[in-house]
Design an enzyme around this catalytic site. Structure first.
Site, short mmCIF file in Angstrom:
data_model
loop_
_atom_site.label_atom_id
_atom_site.label_comp_id
_atom_site.label_asym_id
_atom_site.label_seq_id
_atom_site.Cartn_x
_atom_site.Cartn_y
_atom_site.Cartn_z
N TYR A 113 1.21 -1.30 0.04
CA TYR A 113 -0.33 0.36 0.00
C TYR A 113 1.15 1.26 0.25
CZ TYR A 113 -2.87 3.44 1.95
OH TYR A 113 -3.64 4.95 1.63
N ARG A 136 0.98 7.00 -6.28
CA ARG A 136 -0.01 7.62 -7.33
C ARG A 136 0.73 9.30 -6.77
NH1 ARG A 136 -5.07 7.08 -3.44
NH2 ARG A 136 -3.63 6.58 -1.54
N GLU A 146 -14.17 -1.11 6.82
CA GLU A 146 -14.07 0.61 6.73
C GLU A 146 -15.26 1.12 5.43
OE1 GLU A 146 -10.31 1.48 4.63
OE2 GLU A 146 -11.35 2.68 2.90
N ARG A 204 -11.29 13.59 2.36
CA ARG A 204 -12.47 12.97 3.17
C ARG A 204 -13.67 12.49 2.21
NH1 ARG A 204 -9.44 9.40 6.38
NH2 ARG A 204 -7.79 10.31 7.43
N TYR A 217 -0.98 13.17 6.40
CA TYR A 217 -0.33 11.89 7.18
C TYR A 217 1.30 11.88 7.68
CZ TYR A 217 -4.39 9.10 7.70
OH TYR A 217 -5.98 8.84 7.89
C1 3EB Z 1 -7.80 6.23 5.93
O1 3EB Z 1 -8.46 7.18 6.21
C2 3EB Z 1 -8.51 4.91 5.56
O2 3EB Z 1 -5.32 5.36 -0.11
O3 3EB Z 1 -7.49 5.88 -1.61
C3 3EB Z 1 -9.51 5.90 3.30
C4 3EB Z 1 -9.81 5.82 1.59
C5 3EB Z 1 -7.96 4.75 3.33
C6 3EB Z 1 -8.83 6.49 0.65
C7 3EB Z 1 -6.29 5.03 -0.41
C8 3EB Z 1 -7.20 4.98 2.05
C9 3EB Z 1 -7.46 5.28 0.51
O4 3EB Z 1 -6.41 6.03 6.37
C10 3EB Z 1 -7.55 4.41 4.41
#
Ligand code: 3EB
Length: 325
Positions: free
Chosen positions: A137, A144, A317, A209, A196
């Site tokens: 990932y 990306r 999720e 989000r 992050y």
């Molecule tokens: C998160 O909140 C959970 O890498 O495209 C959620 C939605 C998550 C999209 C992405 C990853 C992705 O980090 C993981």
């Protein structure tokens, strides 16, 4: 503009004959023999509940379809829904494959005149496996992000997204893009994923989000894959029920946050048009479904899919869309 429904898979053939069909999404291994069609997308996650369903994206306007290089699409005058699968063996790993997928998608949407991403789905094979000392990932996130960087796209233009692990097949990316941008919505309970800290990978996950979008007088809300993360930390290791409650709280807060920014037309998760639930261990499905019925109600069309999540400690999720008018 368009709306989404879940229909029994035996209706798929008839749906493909509809000139307003924008996309038809099947789950798991294909059992039916349907005609090839650029609007058909197959997500390699098995459906965990009920009889086989297809997710149906139906437009209010006529749809033009086509294939351009690796990308197959359906589009109207206002928006485009496209997908591609990438064989990572041809690119030397999941990072370069992600990079290549995003290079293609960004170039394609620009050429077609739909440069604004609203929503992207990423299904990443074997997402938690380590390869070359990095979780796959995290490698995908590097690829990306470098595609977005090189295209000059800043974090303010990042769309809502899902990143879920598949257990068979190739990397699949599908996307909704438009001529005009949507409004990015972030969640005050969560650090933005694009910010992050580096402990979650050398490059942050490139998504927002949620995206709110007006289509004339219609209002839509596209909610990203949402998990039990508060701040930037995963919460409730090993407790699927608490993870679900935290996730539902996150989605509730996100809807509130969207409403503080603009009138999006809904006030709670129970008003959504669709909910998709990704479950790591299928033995948790019944518990999750019962709790969702209790907290969300039975009115939101939902589908449960078996998949891996992008952090090993996440057990589920949820993603949602509001496409009401
Ligand atoms: C998160 O909140 C959970 O890498 O495209 C959620 C939605 C998550 C999209 C992405 C990853 C992705 O980090 C993981």
């Amino acid at each position: 503009m368009f709306w989404i429904s879940y229909e029994p898979s035996d209706r798929a053939r008839a749906l493909l004959a509809d000139p307003r069909l924008l996309a038809l999404i099947g789950f798991g291994q294909s059992t039916e023999s349907l005609p090839a069609d650029p609007r058909r997308i197959r997500v390699a996650l098995s459906q965990l509940d009920g009889g086989p369903l297809h997710e149906v994206w139906m437009s209010s306007k006529p749809v033009t379809t086509g294939v351009e290089g690796r990308i197959a699409y359906g589009r109207t005058d206002d928006l485009i829904m496209g997908h591609l699968e990438v064989d990572e063996r041809a690119h030397g790993g999941i990072g370069p494959a992600g990079r290549s997928a995003y290079d293609s998608v960004i170039a394609f949407t620009r050429v077609m005149g739909f440069p604004h991403f609203l929503r992207i789905w990423n299904y990443i094979p074997n997402i938690n496996a380590e390869e070359d000392c990095l979780e796959r990932y995290k490698s995908f996130c590097i690829g990306r992000q470098s595609a977005f960087d090189d295209a000059g796209l800043s974090k303010r233009s990042l769309p809502a997204a899902t990143g879920v692990g598949s257990r068979q097949g190739d990397l699949l990316v599908y996307f909704l893009a438009a001529r005009e941008p949507g409004d990015q919505i972030e969640n005050p309970r969560q650090v933005s994923a694009f910010d992050y800290p580096p402990q979650y990978g050398p490059r942050s996950p490139a998504f927002s989000r949620a995206m709110a979008k007006r289509w004339g007088r219609e209002r839509h809300l596209y909610i990203s894959g949402t998990a039990s993360i508060v701040g930037h930390e995963s919460k409730h290791d090993d407790d699927v029920r608490l993870q679900l409650d935290e996730t539902l709280d996150n989605i509730g807060e996100l809807i509130d946050s969207a409403n503080r920014k603009e009138d999006i037309g809904i006030s709670t998760i129970s008003d959504l048009s669709m909910l998709k639930v990704y479950v790591r261990d299928e033995n948790d499905t019944d518990l999750i479904r019962e709790r969702i019925l209790k907290r969300v109600g039975a009115a939101v069309p939902s589908v449960y899919l078996g998949g891996d999540l992008c952090r090993r400690d996440l057990l589920l999720e949820l993603e949602g869309l509001y496409t009401g008018h």
